[in-house]
Design a protein around this motif. Structure first.
Motif, PDB file in Angstrom:
ATOM      1  N   THR A  80      -1.445   1.910  -0.419  1.00  0.00           N
ATOM      2  CA  THR A  80      -0.715   0.707  -1.259  1.00  0.00           C
ATOM      3  C   THR A  80      -0.748  -0.453  -0.020  1.00  0.00           C
ATOM      4  OG1 THR A  80       0.321   1.969  -2.598  1.00  0.00           O
ATOM      5  CG2 THR A  80       1.293   0.007  -2.142  1.00  0.00           C
ATOM      6  N   HIS A  81      -1.179  -1.580  -0.522  1.00  0.00           N
ATOM      7  CA  HIS A  81      -0.850  -2.892   0.030  1.00  0.00           C
ATOM      8  C   HIS A  81       0.019  -3.650  -0.287  1.00  0.00           C
ATOM      9  CE1 HIS A  81      -5.036  -2.289   2.374  1.00  0.00           C
ATOM     10  NE2 HIS A  81      -5.432  -1.554   1.356  1.00  0.00           N
ATOM     11  N   ARG A  82       0.954  -4.227   0.606  1.00  0.00           N
ATOM     12  CA  ARG A  82       2.047  -4.843   0.245  1.00  0.00           C
ATOM     13  C   ARG A  82       1.865  -6.145   0.780  1.00  0.00           C
ATOM     14  NH1 ARG A  82       7.510  -2.208   0.788  1.00  0.00           N
ATOM     15  NH2 ARG A  82       6.798  -1.820   3.160  1.00  0.00           N
ATOM     16  N   TYR A  83       1.641  -7.423  -0.078  1.00  0.00           N
ATOM     17  CA  TYR A  83       1.762  -8.430   0.748  1.00  0.00           C
ATOM     18  C   TYR A  83       2.921  -9.219   0.804  1.00  0.00           C
ATOM     19  CZ  TYR A  83      -3.328  -7.822  -0.311  1.00  0.00           C
ATOM     20  OH  TYR A  83      -4.704  -7.128  -0.240  1.00  0.00           O
ATOM     21  N   ARG A 112      13.917 -16.840   5.804  1.00  0.00           N
ATOM     22  CA  ARG A 112      12.479 -17.598   5.251  1.00  0.00           C
ATOM     23  C   ARG A 112      12.389 -17.532   3.725  1.00  0.00           C
ATOM     24  NH1 ARG A 112       8.550 -19.289   8.971  1.00  0.00           N
ATOM     25  NH2 ARG A 112       8.926 -18.519  11.090  1.00  0.00           N
ATOM     26  N   LEU A 113      11.935 -18.513   2.961  1.00  0.00           N
ATOM     27  CA  LEU A 113      11.407 -18.291   1.543  1.00  0.00           C
ATOM     28  C   LEU A 113      10.508 -17.152   1.706  1.00  0.00           C
ATOM     29  CD1 LEU A 113      11.291 -19.294  -1.551  1.00  0.00           C
ATOM     30  CD2 LEU A 113       9.357 -20.802  -0.525  1.00  0.00           C
ATOM     31  N   SER A 114      10.708 -16.215   1.118  1.00  0.00           N
ATOM     32  CA  SER A 114       9.866 -15.072   0.856  1.00  0.00           C
ATOM     33  C   SER A 114       9.739 -14.190  -0.382  1.00  0.00           C
ATOM     34  CB  SER A 114      10.396 -13.908   1.878  1.00  0.00           C
ATOM     35  OG  SER A 114      11.684 -13.488   1.679  1.00  0.00           O
ATOM     36  N   CYS A 115       8.840 -13.543  -0.714  1.00  0.00           N
ATOM     37  CA  CYS A 115       8.557 -12.738  -1.792  1.00  0.00           C
ATOM     38  C   CYS A 115       7.435 -11.876  -1.304  1.00  0.00           C
ATOM     39  CB  CYS A 115       8.266 -13.524  -3.067  1.00  0.00           C
ATOM     40  SG  CYS A 115       6.859 -14.613  -3.074  1.00  0.00           S
ATOM     41  N   GLU A 116       7.332 -10.819  -2.209  1.00  0.00           N
ATOM     42  CA  GLU A 116       6.129  -9.746  -1.923  1.00  0.00           C
ATOM     43  C   GLU A 116       5.621  -9.380  -3.210  1.00  0.00           C
ATOM     44  OE1 GLU A 116       8.265  -5.516  -1.668  1.00  0.00           O
ATOM     45  OE2 GLU A 116       8.785  -6.778   0.095  1.00  0.00           O
ATOM     46  N   VAL A 117       4.339  -8.679  -3.102  1.00  0.00           N
ATOM     47  CA  VAL A 117       3.368  -8.246  -4.251  1.00  0.00           C
ATOM     48  C   VAL A 117       2.723  -7.025  -3.571  1.00  0.00           C
ATOM     49  CG1 VAL A 117       1.416  -8.438  -5.549  1.00  0.00           C
ATOM     50  CG2 VAL A 117       3.063 -10.423  -5.342  1.00  0.00           C
ATOM     51  N   VAL A 118       2.870  -5.969  -4.493  1.00  0.00           N
ATOM     52  CA  VAL A 118       2.296  -4.652  -4.232  1.00  0.00           C
ATOM     53  C   VAL A 118       1.126  -4.137  -5.122  1.00  0.00           C
ATOM     54  CG1 VAL A 118       4.222  -3.687  -2.912  1.00  0.00           C
ATOM     55  CG2 VAL A 118       4.067  -3.471  -5.257  1.00  0.00           C
ATOM     56  N   ASN A 158       7.490   3.853  -1.641  1.00  0.00           N
ATOM     57  CA  ASN A 158       8.437   5.059  -1.615  1.00  0.00           C
ATOM     58  C   ASN A 158       7.910   6.179  -2.090  1.00  0.00           C
ATOM     59  OD1 ASN A 158      10.243   3.191  -0.442  1.00  0.00           O
ATOM     60  ND2 ASN A 158      11.015   2.476  -2.502  1.00  0.00           N
ATOM     61  N   SER A 159       6.508   6.507  -1.974  1.00  0.00           N
ATOM     62  CA  SER A 159       5.992   7.781  -2.180  1.00  0.00           C
ATOM     63  C   SER A 159       5.222   8.504  -0.912  1.00  0.00           C
ATOM     64  CB  SER A 159       4.881   7.507  -3.422  1.00  0.00           C
ATOM     65  OG  SER A 159       3.959   6.665  -2.948  1.00  0.00           O
ATOM     66  N   THR A 160       4.424   9.318  -1.263  1.00  0.00           N
ATOM     67  CA  THR A 160       3.573  10.160  -0.195  1.00  0.00           C
ATOM     68  C   THR A 160       2.515   9.147   0.187  1.00  0.00           C
ATOM     69  OG1 THR A 160       2.402  11.151  -1.806  1.00  0.00           O
ATOM     70  CG2 THR A 160       4.146  12.162  -0.812  1.00  0.00           C
ATOM     71  N   MET A 161       2.041   7.998  -0.511  1.00  0.00           N
ATOM     72  CA  MET A 161       0.832   7.388  -0.513  1.00  0.00           C
ATOM     73  C   MET A 161       1.302   6.245   0.705  1.00  0.00           C
ATOM     74  SD  MET A 161      -1.274   4.722  -3.068  1.00  0.00           S
ATOM     75  CE  MET A 161      -1.301   5.890  -4.100  1.00  0.00           C
ATOM     76  N   PRO A 162       0.604   6.098   1.912  1.00  0.00           N
ATOM     77  CA  PRO A 162       0.837   5.065   2.794  1.00  0.00           C
ATOM     78  C   PRO A 162       0.868   3.705   2.130  1.00  0.00           C
ATOM     79  CG  PRO A 162      -1.386   6.078   3.250  1.00  0.00           C
ATOM     80  CD  PRO A 162      -0.741   6.573   2.258  1.00  0.00           C
ATOM     81  N   VAL A 163       1.701   2.872   2.684  1.00  0.00           N
ATOM     82  CA  VAL A 163       1.824   1.340   2.649  1.00  0.00           C
ATOM     83  C   VAL A 163       1.432   0.495   3.921  1.00  0.00           C
ATOM     84  CG1 VAL A 163       3.431  -0.271   1.702  1.00  0.00           C
ATOM     85  CG2 VAL A 163       3.817   2.090   1.128  1.00  0.00           C
ATOM     86  N   VAL A 164       0.598  -0.264   3.729  1.00  0.00           N
ATOM     87  CA  VAL A 164       0.217  -1.347   4.602  1.00  0.00           C
ATOM     88  C   VAL A 164       0.677  -2.679   4.298  1.00  0.00           C
ATOM     89  CG1 VAL A 164      -1.840  -2.337   5.847  1.00  0.00           C
ATOM     90  CG2 VAL A 164      -2.027   0.143   5.188  1.00  0.00           C
TER      91      VAL A 164
END
Length: 612
Positions: A308-311, A473-479, A484-490
């Protein structure tokens, strides 16, 4: 005697594919002494190019003998067009051609040895011209309707989040385009479609390359509004790439089929969103058929997945306007009733008591909470910042976001109370805004009588309406997958403080929802939606690369283009895992036509389909 005629044909067990037929034109004239070695189609930063070699063998009447004469004929900048030859439709005997490559000579390599002389020519598409065009200044229209270039201005679109695009389009080079304006009352925010159109039509030579219209650009960019975009000093290829990164697009140059007009066109596209092509390989044990197999060699490199990629997008620090009540920032032991003691013109030792009655601070770091000041706890910003995520540290005041009728900030709006805060008046005497902490210093030579009397009575108070910078900072994120699972998050952190800003007048400001007619529009901005849109585009254009495939066709294929979506037929071997993985998209990243070995090399990218 029999009337029967028997025909016999030998059995053919080997395939024989004739070599591809191409012709080369140099400045529109047939050039038989150039031999084509390879053609490459790619996107940023390589783009398209072709490599040719001087070979007079097929053209005995060629009079070019020395490398000097050859270089004189094949001069830098001459236009080269490579076309594919094919037969006309029956019953005519004509020959037709399609353009495979169009560009100009950019490089000549000469090698002279004891046995021979070799000269190679490299031609590149129109991208090479873009890399030589520098962006600077702003094009505007003056009061007489004349187009002017303000060369001293920076090429900044929507500078500081404020609009600087003219509301009215201007006719230039046969097209109506949007230009810059210096009048804020007659301006609007730039969209990426308008920026791309402005760059193409103001900096490209007219008639050299075909460009898309504004409606096409709006459809491709989803009419996305741009935030602050500074392109000063970059070349045209770099600025177009930057616009494409913001909108999830790619661009390339292709030869045009039309005999009239520009011979090249700039094309904006999305990977895997165009036409579909098949890449097939027969099952093991079947007899080879070129109608069923167009994969001769196959090489694959797979990456670790699923991931999973989290921007995470981060803009500038949030700025809030509020009204702050200040506290005394001097030692009470230095107070006195001698008026002349606290004036630099009447007291030579004024530096010893310079802060008494004059220095007023917010105490945001808690520096005045202990002895000898005893001004209470450090200032609490939680109601202003709408969050407790801040640290007690020294800050400083900035001008208000509230403006007057001319759109100018009210600056540092200081008020004074002579009755312990029951009534407030604007302080009209001189003061300095401190730069190392939130506070002010009264800089008049002598304090006015009202201030002096109130100070002696202990009922003097000051409050400042200004802006402060928060710690968030002004911030937000997109995945693009589960968290929150067994899949790694970058995590991919994208910081763009100049382009995405947040400024707000808080409810703690005396100017919030004010009915004062002397006030203008507040300088508030919230780029949260724009930042979220950018993150979505970033996730779409850069999904996880699961596999990189290098494959080779058994013959020279001309029709593959970068960005093409790749599939396989149901009868083919699933080498690209099109049937076993329907959550991924495969598209062609690079095309290399090798005329020496009569094959085409393709680089195919397999990426996970981004579901946002």
């Amino acid at each position: 005697m029999s009337n029967r005629v028997d025909f016999f044909q030998s059995a053919q067990t080997q395939l024989a594919i004739p070599p591809a037929s191409t012709v080369i034109f140099l400045d529109g004239v047939l050039c038989p002494y150039l031999e084509l070695l390879e053609i490459v189609r790619s996107d940023w930063p390589e783009f398209g190019w072709a490599r040719l070699v001087y070979n007079p063998a097929p053209y005995p009447s060629c009079k070019l003998t020395t490398h000097t004469e050859i270089e004189g004929e094949l001069a830098i900048g001459k236009f080269i067009c490579i076309r594919q030859i094919y037969n006309g439709t029956a019953p005519s005997a004509s020959v037709f051609s399609l353009p495979l490559f169009a560009g100009q000579i950019e490089e000549i390599r000469t090698k002279i040895g004891p046995d021979d002389e070799k000269l190679e020519v490299t031609a590149k598409d129109f991208s090479s011209n873009l890399k030589r065009i520098t962006i600077y200044g702003q094009y505007v229209v003056n009061s007489d309707g004349l187009l002017l270039l303000l060369a001293g201005f920076n090429t900044v679109f929507n500078e500081n989040g404020k609009s600087n695009a003219a509301t009215k389009t201007v006719e230039t080079n046969g097209r109506s385009i949007t230009l810059f304006t210096t009048e804020s009352s007659e301006s609007k925010l730039w969209s990426y479609a308008e920026i791309i159109e402005y760059l193409l039509y103001q900096y490209l030579p007219s008639g050299r390359v075909q460009t898309p219209g504004i409606e096409q650009l709006r459809a491709l960019t989803d009419n996305q509004t741009a935030c602050e975009l500074d392109l000063t000093g970059l070349n045209l290829a770099e600025v177009l790439q930057r616009c494409c990164e913001m909108t999830g697009l790619k661009f390339k140059f292709v030869p045009r089929f039309m005999p009239t007009g520009p011979q090249q066109a700039i094309v904006f596209y999305r990977n895997g969103r165009g036409r579909t092509v098949e890449l097939n390989c027969q099952q093991v044990g079947e007899k080879l058929s070129i109608s069923k197999t167009n994969i001769g060699r196959f090489s694959s490199t797979k990456n670790f997945w699923p991931v999973t990629h989290r921007y995470i997008g981060q803009g500038d620090f949030k700025i809030y306007e509020a009204t702050f009540e200040l506290v005394k920032a001097w030692d009470p032991a230095d107070e006195d009733t001698n008026y002349e003691k606290f004036s630099p013109s009447t007291n030579p030792d004024f530096y010893k008591v310079k802060d008494v009655y004059r220095k007023w601070c917010l105490n945001e770091a808690g520096d005045y909470s202990t002895e000898p000041y005893n001004q209470g706890e450090a200032f609490d910003f939680s109601k202003i910042f709408q969050s407790s995520n801040f640290v007690n540290r020294c800050r400083r005041f900035y001008p208000t976001l509230t403006t007057d009728k001319q759109g100018k900030s009210l600056g540092y709006f200081l008020q004074v109370s002579f009755d312990n805060g029951l009534h407030w008046w604007q302080y009209l005497y001189a003061f300095n805004n401190l730069v190392d902490e939130c506070g002010i210093w009264l800089s008049s030579d002598q304090l006015d009588v009202d201030t002096w009397v109130a100070a002696l009575k202990g009922v003097l108070k000051f409050r400042m309406t200004a802006s402060v910078v928060s710690d968030e900072r002004l911030s937000c994120e997109v995945v693009d997958g589960p968290v929150n699972s067994t899949m790694p998050v970058v995590d991919h952190v994208i910081k763009l403080p100049r382009q995405f800003k947040y400024r707000q007048v808080s409810g703690q400001s005396i100017f919030k929802n004010s009915s004062d007619e002397s006030l203008g529009e507040t300088d508030e901005v919230d780029n949260t939606t724009a930042l979220y849109t950018l993150l979505r585009k970033s996730a779409e254009i850069a999904p996880e690369t699961i596999e990189t495939v290098d494959l080779q066709t058994p013959y020279l294929a001309f029709d593959y283009r970068i960005g093409d979506r790749v599939i396989t037929s149901p009868q083919s071997r699933d080498l690209l895992e099109c049937r076993s993985d329907n959550r991924s998209t495969r598209w062609i990243k690079r095309v290399h036509m090798d005329f020496k070995n009569q094959c085409t090399n393709l680089k195919v990218i397999r990426q996970r389909t981004c579901h946002l």
